[in-house]
Design a protein around this motif. Structure first.
Motif, PDB file in Angstrom:
ATOM      1  N   GLU A 213       0.829  -1.208   0.000  1.00 23.53           N
ATOM      2  CA  GLU A 213       0.000   0.000   0.000  1.00 23.53           C
ATOM      3  C   GLU A 213       0.864   1.259   0.000  1.00 23.53           C
TER       4      GLU A 213
ATOM      5  N   SER B 177      -3.625   2.578  -6.529  1.00 27.29           N
ATOM      6  CA  SER B 177      -4.397   1.941  -5.472  1.00 27.29           C
ATOM      7  C   SER B 177      -4.309   0.436  -5.663  1.00 27.29           C
TER       8      SER B 177
ATOM      9  N   GLU C  63      -6.869  -1.423  -4.544  1.00 31.14           N
ATOM     10  CA  GLU C  63      -8.267  -1.842  -4.659  1.00 31.14           C
ATOM     11  C   GLU C  63      -8.650  -1.899  -6.126  1.00 31.14           C
ATOM     12  N   PRO C  64      -9.516  -2.749  -6.526  1.00 33.96           N
ATOM     13  CA  PRO C  64     -10.377  -3.613  -5.745  1.00 33.96           C
ATOM     14  C   PRO C  64      -9.770  -4.981  -5.406  1.00 33.96           C
TER      15      PRO C  64
ATOM     16  N   ARG D 192      -8.567  -5.629  -0.329  1.00 35.62           N
ATOM     17  CA  ARG D 192      -9.618  -4.854   0.333  1.00 35.62           C
ATOM     18  C   ARG D 192      -9.574  -5.061   1.837  1.00 35.62           C
ATOM     19  N   ARG D 193      -9.702  -3.951   2.551  1.00 39.34           N
ATOM     20  CA  ARG D 193      -9.809  -3.987   4.012  1.00 39.34           C
ATOM     21  C   ARG D 193     -11.249  -3.650   4.377  1.00 39.34           C
ATOM     22  N   ARG D 194     -11.769  -4.383   5.374  1.00 38.79           N
ATOM     23  CA  ARG D 194     -13.115  -4.062   5.846  1.00 38.79           C
ATOM     24  C   ARG D 194     -13.229  -4.419   7.326  1.00 38.79           C
TER      25      ARG D 194
ATOM     26  N   THR E  55      -7.158  -0.677 -14.138  1.00 40.53           N
ATOM     27  CA  THR E  55      -6.648  -1.729 -13.266  1.00 40.53           C
ATOM     28  C   THR E  55      -5.892  -2.749 -14.101  1.00 40.53           C
TER      29      THR E  55
END
Length: 197
Positions: free
Chosen positions: A90, A99, A101-102, A105-107, A163
């Motif tokens: 990161e 980036s 993402e996707p 992914r952090r959640r 991407t």
């Protein structure tokens, strides 16, 4: 426009043009559906071909590190955790305006009702089935620098967001005279892990 046509008009930010020694680490989830195993084995074969062509000096494929430490976190000899590795990825992405993402992914997830402090939430990190980390060795200092991570997204949150998947990135950096893979691994075979140093 096909993927190959698109890639012909763009070039990835993470290229292999370097005078320094390059190594690619291929990270694979420890549990992989059988329908993905063949694609992972193809990626390892493509890395072998990049090494044979002299575009990279070494490659290795391995499972993602564990999510957390099972030993003392103050121990300097402990292995890197998945979170520490992705934090390094990161930082690279942020420094270069990209980036993760996707694909990464952090959640926040709630603790289990069986745990004493179930009102607390914790962060859960999802990693892709396969990811590449490109490292460059500085011959003068002996230091290793993270040169790039794939998959990654260029210009995140804009209209021209792009991407790069592992397959697309490999297609963009492979020599133009590379022959397509003709041998397809059957899904029953295990993922090949290992590498070439």
């Amino acid at each position: 426009m096909s993927v190959n046509e698109y890639l012909a008009t763009t070039s990835p930010a993470v290229d292999l043009d370097s005078e320094a020694s390059l190594r690619i680490d291929c990270y694979v989830r420890p549990t992989t559906p059988t329908n993905v195993t063949g694609a992972i084995n193809d990626v390892v074969e493509r890395l072998r071909r990049l090494s044979d062509a002299g575009q990279i000096d070494a490659y290795r494929s391995t499972h993602w590190p564990p999510e957390c430490h099972t030993v003392d976190a103050a121990d300097d000899d402990r292995p890197t955790t998945r979170d520490e590795l992705v934090c390094e990825f990161e930082r690279w992405a942020a420094q270069h305006g990209h980036s993760l993402e996707p694909a990464f992914r952090r959640r926040e997830v709630q603790q289990s009702l069986l745990e004493s402090d179930c009102d607390d939430s914790r962060e859960r990190l999802r990693v892709p089935f396969i990811s590449l980390a490109i490292y460059e060795d500085d011959d003068e200092t002996g230091e290793e620098t993270l040169r790039g991570v794939v998959p990654y997204t260029e210009h995140p949150q804009t209209d021209d967001e792009r991407t790069y998947t592992v397959d697309e990135w490999l297609s963009a950096v492979e020599p133009s005279d590379s022959e397509p893979l003709t041998e397809r691994t059957t899904p029953e075979q295990p993922t090949r892990l290992g590498g070439h140093q």
